[in-house]
Design a protein around this motif. Structure first.
Motif, PDB file in Angstrom:
ATOM      1  N   GLY A  42      37.880  39.770  38.104  1.00 53.14           N
ATOM      2  CA  GLY A  42      38.818  40.501  39.369  1.00 53.14           C
ATOM      3  C   GLY A  42      38.068  41.004  40.265  1.00 53.14           C
ATOM      4  N   ILE A  43      36.630  41.419  39.993  1.00 45.99           N
ATOM      5  CA  ILE A  43      36.405  42.182  40.986  1.00 45.99           C
ATOM      6  C   ILE A  43      35.899  40.512  42.098  1.00 45.99           C
ATOM      7  CG2 ILE A  43      33.505  42.282  41.054  1.00 45.99           C
ATOM      8  CD1 ILE A  43      33.591  44.542  38.264  1.00 45.99           C
ATOM      9  N   GLU A  44      35.173  39.601  41.291  1.00 47.68           N
ATOM     10  CA  GLU A  44      34.868  38.029  41.962  1.00 47.68           C
ATOM     11  C   GLU A  44      35.978  37.712  43.112  1.00 47.68           C
ATOM     12  OE1 GLU A  44      32.219  34.336  41.743  1.00 47.68           O
ATOM     13  OE2 GLU A  44      33.345  35.326  39.984  1.00 47.68           O
ATOM     14  N   THR A  45      37.007  37.550  42.723  1.00 51.04           N
ATOM     15  CA  THR A  45      38.012  37.435  43.101  1.00 51.04           C
ATOM     16  C   THR A  45      38.853  38.817  44.441  1.00 51.04           C
ATOM     17  OG1 THR A  45      39.248  36.732  41.191  1.00 51.04           O
ATOM     18  CG2 THR A  45      40.915  37.413  42.993  1.00 51.04           C
ATOM     19  N   ALA A  46      38.340  39.657  43.816  1.00 45.27           N
ATOM     20  CA  ALA A  46      38.119  40.942  45.463  1.00 45.27           C
ATOM     21  C   ALA A  46      37.508  41.041  46.044  1.00 45.27           C
ATOM     22  CB  ALA A  46      38.161  41.963  44.390  1.00 45.27           C
ATOM     23  N   ILE A  47      36.025  40.806  45.923  1.00 42.55           N
ATOM     24  CA  ILE A  47      35.735  40.351  46.920  1.00 42.55           C
ATOM     25  C   ILE A  47      35.539  39.076  47.729  1.00 42.55           C
ATOM     26  CG2 ILE A  47      32.755  39.641  46.862  1.00 42.55           C
ATOM     27  CD1 ILE A  47      32.346  41.192  44.859  1.00 42.55           C
ATOM     28  N   THR A 262      41.210  44.017  27.076  1.00 36.97           N
ATOM     29  CA  THR A 262      40.180  43.843  26.011  1.00 36.97           C
ATOM     30  C   THR A 262      41.335  44.187  25.420  1.00 36.97           C
ATOM     31  OG1 THR A 262      38.984  45.548  25.939  1.00 36.97           O
ATOM     32  CG2 THR A 262      38.165  43.201  26.860  1.00 36.97           C
ATOM     33  N   ILE A 263      41.479  45.709  25.330  1.00 37.68           N
ATOM     34  CA  ILE A 263      42.788  45.990  24.276  1.00 37.68           C
ATOM     35  C   ILE A 263      44.137  44.846  23.812  1.00 37.68           C
ATOM     36  CG2 ILE A 263      43.817  47.898  23.470  1.00 37.68           C
ATOM     37  CD1 ILE A 263      42.260  50.161  25.804  1.00 37.68           C
ATOM     38  N   LEU A 264      44.737  44.515  24.718  1.00 46.22           N
ATOM     39  CA  LEU A 264      45.699  44.046  25.369  1.00 46.22           C
ATOM     40  C   LEU A 264      45.310  42.586  24.675  1.00 46.22           C
ATOM     41  CD1 LEU A 264      48.016  45.836  28.038  1.00 46.22           C
ATOM     42  CD2 LEU A 264      47.734  46.566  25.399  1.00 46.22           C
ATOM     43  N   LYS A 265      44.371  42.163  24.586  1.00 52.47           N
ATOM     44  CA  LYS A 265      44.480  40.711  24.312  1.00 52.47           C
ATOM     45  C   LYS A 265      44.000  41.082  22.744  1.00 52.47           C
ATOM     46  CE  LYS A 265      42.148  39.194  27.981  1.00 52.47           C
ATOM     47  NZ  LYS A 265      40.956  38.650  29.249  1.00 52.47           N
ATOM     48  N   ILE A 300      44.334  39.155  42.009  1.00 54.52           N
ATOM     49  CA  ILE A 300      43.850  39.025  40.618  1.00 54.52           C
ATOM     50  C   ILE A 300      44.553  38.603  39.963  1.00 54.52           C
ATOM     51  CG2 ILE A 300      42.441  41.032  39.098  1.00 54.52           C
ATOM     52  CD1 ILE A 300      41.573  42.259  42.018  1.00 54.52           C
ATOM     53  N   GLN A 301      45.535  39.200  39.504  1.00 54.70           N
ATOM     54  CA  GLN A 301      47.382  38.649  38.855  1.00 54.70           C
ATOM     55  C   GLN A 301      47.198  36.838  39.054  1.00 54.70           C
ATOM     56  OE1 GLN A 301      50.568  41.033  38.913  1.00 54.70           O
ATOM     57  NE2 GLN A 301      49.748  42.112  36.638  1.00 54.70           N
ATOM     58  N   ALA A 302      46.954  36.245  40.300  1.00 57.32           N
ATOM     59  CA  ALA A 302      47.599  35.139  40.107  1.00 57.32           C
ATOM     60  C   ALA A 302      46.310  34.565  39.844  1.00 57.32           C
ATOM     61  CB  ALA A 302      47.634  35.217  41.274  1.00 57.32           C
ATOM     62  N   THR A 303      45.230  34.449  39.883  1.00 57.44           N
ATOM     63  CA  THR A 303      43.896  34.222  40.131  1.00 57.44           C
ATOM     64  C   THR A 303      43.607  34.134  38.517  1.00 57.44           C
ATOM     65  OG1 THR A 303      42.325  35.504  40.799  1.00 57.44           O
ATOM     66  CG2 THR A 303      43.810  33.168  42.339  1.00 57.44           C
ATOM     67  N   THR A 304      43.663  35.274  37.916  1.00 59.42           N
ATOM     68  CA  THR A 304      42.878  35.520  36.294  1.00 59.42           C
ATOM     69  C   THR A 304      43.730  35.636  35.266  1.00 59.42           C
ATOM     70  OG1 THR A 304      43.370  38.233  36.895  1.00 59.42           O
ATOM     71  CG2 THR A 304      41.337  37.446  37.422  1.00 59.42           C
ATOM     72  N   GLY A 306      46.006  37.265  34.171  1.00 58.55           N
ATOM     73  CA  GLY A 306      47.392  38.369  34.455  1.00 58.55           C
ATOM     74  C   GLY A 306      47.726  39.411  33.966  1.00 58.55           C
ATOM     75  N   HIS A 307      46.457  40.379  33.893  1.00 53.21           N
ATOM     76  CA  HIS A 307      46.693  40.467  33.383  1.00 53.21           C
ATOM     77  C   HIS A 307      46.690  42.210  34.495  1.00 53.21           C
ATOM     78  CE1 HIS A 307      41.934  40.981  34.399  1.00 53.21           C
ATOM     79  NE2 HIS A 307      42.407  42.531  34.307  1.00 53.21           N
ATOM     80  N   GLN A 308      46.799  44.258  34.144  1.00 56.28           N
ATOM     81  CA  GLN A 308      47.166  44.729  34.968  1.00 56.28           C
ATOM     82  C   GLN A 308      46.164  45.163  35.790  1.00 56.28           C
ATOM     83  OE1 GLN A 308      49.634  47.128  32.135  1.00 56.28           O
ATOM     84  NE2 GLN A 308      49.735  47.909  33.334  1.00 56.28           N
ATOM     85  N   PRO A 309      45.643  44.910  36.821  1.00 53.53           N
ATOM     86  CA  PRO A 309      44.374  44.781  37.165  1.00 53.53           C
ATOM     87  C   PRO A 309      43.610  46.307  37.557  1.00 53.53           C
ATOM     88  CG  PRO A 309      45.117  43.656  38.432  1.00 53.53           C
ATOM     89  CD  PRO A 309      46.826  43.947  37.633  1.00 53.53           C
ATOM     90  N   CYS A 310      42.934  47.073  37.192  1.00 55.51           N
ATOM     91  CA  CYS A 310      42.068  48.806  37.300  1.00 55.51           C
ATOM     92  C   CYS A 310      41.464  48.271  38.539  1.00 55.51           C
ATOM     93  CB  CYS A 310      41.960  48.322  36.332  1.00 55.51           C
ATOM     94  SG  CYS A 310      39.850  47.723  36.306  1.00 55.51           S
ATOM     95  N   ILE A 311      41.585  49.822  38.834  1.00 53.44           N
ATOM     96  CA  ILE A 311      40.819  50.075  40.126  1.00 53.44           C
ATOM     97  C   ILE A 311      39.576  50.167  40.218  1.00 53.44           C
ATOM     98  CG2 ILE A 311      39.943  52.395  39.512  1.00 53.44           C
ATOM     99  CD1 ILE A 311      41.457  51.486  43.016  1.00 53.44           C
ATOM    100  N   TYR A 312      39.005  49.578  39.690  1.00 53.92           N
ATOM    101  CA  TYR A 312      37.275  48.816  39.620  1.00 53.92           C
ATOM    102  C   TYR A 312      37.443  47.336  39.952  1.00 53.92           C
ATOM    103  CZ  TYR A 312      36.045  53.479  37.778  1.00 53.92           C
ATOM    104  OH  TYR A 312      35.833  54.507  37.225  1.00 53.92           O
ATOM    105  N   GLU A 313      38.546  46.512  39.744  1.00 55.84           N
ATOM    106  CA  GLU A 313      38.382  45.318  40.682  1.00 55.84           C
ATOM    107  C   GLU A 313      39.589  45.288  41.466  1.00 55.84           C
ATOM    108  OE1 GLU A 313      40.091  42.686  36.578  1.00 55.84           O
ATOM    109  OE2 GLU A 313      41.042  44.971  36.602  1.00 55.84           O
TER     110      GLU A 313
END
Length: 413
Positions: A42-47, A262-265, A300-304, A306-313
């Motif tokens: 997610g971080i890499e996608t945002a960058i 990681t929790i939901l997985k 982020i959802q489309a390129t990872t 599909g999890h709910q992105p958090c603010i740090y992403e």
């Protein structure tokens, strides 16, 4: 002769045009093998999205400026982050985006100081909040986080357990916050484990012993576990499910737990989180539906996975944009750069909202959301924002019958 003069002039103009081109080199440190690995895609996608948007903008306004991103990976330790910073400096990075954690940032500080360059990141430890240093943090400081938890506790006083056992990772992030928790709740015991732990047998034996003793004295409804973890939280929860007393009580989690994919997985961890009503907190600023916040969120959802992105992403998008805006001004000294940062902070509105900074270089304002794992009609567990701490009003409100884009988008997913 006239033709020769024309050709010479054309050549001079071409050289001048080429020399006028400006390249903005931004370094990025991404944890790809440590305890925040789940955030890395997610971080890499945002960058990448931020750099693409900036370069599109420069083209549209006929500006001969290009943003170039240099990336280095870390393993979540201060040593690996320091090495990554050294590599980025050697590659010509003018500002570094990241790293994610306070522990990593502590390793980068000597390099930042020596090279007189900035890091723009989401670290929030109060021990790293130093006025005039080379660190700009687009997250509010830990004291804001503590105020939000205290407000939440006040709103639901009738259901908050009286006695808390803290289980925390033993790094700068965990140790600092475990002390802060003591100021807002009655902590009976603190169990510390080493970062990168995956077998929590000894940790859970200690935790279970403390919790069982408290249950005997105060009853299970008056006992709570407060977890300060990151990606290892899924293993901690899954293994905790084997202890009946740990399943009987309510659990809470700090921002590294909130929305952690990681929790939901992990089906066992997800079910345990659901059974114990795991209430987690995270800084966030829910933006209108047409804002860049949701553009980054959806990308982020489309390129990872599909999890709910958090603010740090999502924050790295604003970190890159702010870095570019700073470097556009061609400051020659660190002091001048920090003046530009202050001006930008007071006037810049990013994907995550207003980026006003306080005297320590931390984000001055920001709301907090409290998430609970809830089951949908199909039985799937997901994170749902249930309460919001409104920083400007210093109050916590339930997200019921409230026009809130974050809640609406989550429920619609």
């Amino acid at each position: 002769m006239n033709r020769l003069v024309v050709l010479l002039l054309a050549g001079i103009m071409l050289v001048s045009a080429v020399s006028a081109e400006k390249q903005i080199v931004i370094g990025a440190i991404i944890d790809e093998s440590g305890d925040t690995t789940s955030y890395a895609p997610g971080i890499e996608t945002a960058i990448n999205l931020a750099a693409s948007d900036l370069n599109d903008y420069y083209k549209k306004v006929n500006k001969t400026t290009t943003v170039v991103i240099k990336k280095e990976s870390s393993d979540g330790t201060s040593e690996s982050a320091a090495k990554a910073a050294e590599n980025l400096v050697s590659e010509g990075a003018q500002i570094i985006v990241g790293p994610t954690t306070s522990e990593e940032l502590s390793g980068c500080l000597p390099i930042l100081s020596r090279e007189k360059i900035l890091s723009i990141n989401p670290s929030s430890s109060i021990k790293l909040a130093i006025p005039g240093d080379q660190v700009i943090r687009l997250c509010p400081g830990d004291l804001s986080l503590v105020n939000a938890i205290a407000s939440y506790n006040t709103v639901i006083t009738g259901t908050i357990p009286q006695k808390t056992v803290v289980v925390s990772r033993g790094d700068l992030y965990g140790l600092d916050l475990s002390e802060k928790v003591k100021s807002i709740t009655q902590v009976s015991d603190t169990v510390i484990y080493s970062p990168r732990t995956r077998d929590f047998t000894s940790t859970l034996e200690k935790l279970n012993s403390s919790v069982s003793s408290l249950i005997d004295t105060y009853g299970e409804k008056n006992v709570c576990v407060f977890a300060i973890s990151i990606d290892e939280i899924s293993d901690l929860l899954a293994q905790a499910s084997a202890y009946p007393n740990l399943r009987k009580i309510q659990w809470s989690g700090m921002d590294g737990v909130a929305l952690n994919p990681t929790i939901l997985k992990n089906d066992t961890a997800a079910q345990f989180a659901y059974d114990t009503h795991l209430a987690t907190i995270s800084f966030n600023v829910a933006q209108p539906e047409d804002s860049n916040y949701w553009k980054v969120y959806d990308k982020i959802q489309a390129t990872t996975d599909g999890h709910q992105p958090c603010i740090y992403e999502i924050l790295p998008y604003d970190e890159v944009v702010m870095a570019a805006r700073i470097l556009e001004n061609n400051a020659s000294t660190l002091e001048d750069t920090l003046k530009i940062v202050d001006i930008l902070g007071n006037n810049m509105y990013g994907a995550t909202g207003w980026l006003k900074l306080d005297k320590n270089g931390d984000r001055e304002h920001g709301d907090y959301y409290f998430y609970l794992p809830q089951k949908g009609a199909d039985g799937t567990i997901k994170w749902v924002p249930c309460f919001a701490y409104l920083d400007g009003l210093n109050t916590t409100i339930p997200l019921i019958r409230v026009n809130n884009t974050l809640l609406e988008k989550t429920l619609a997913a």
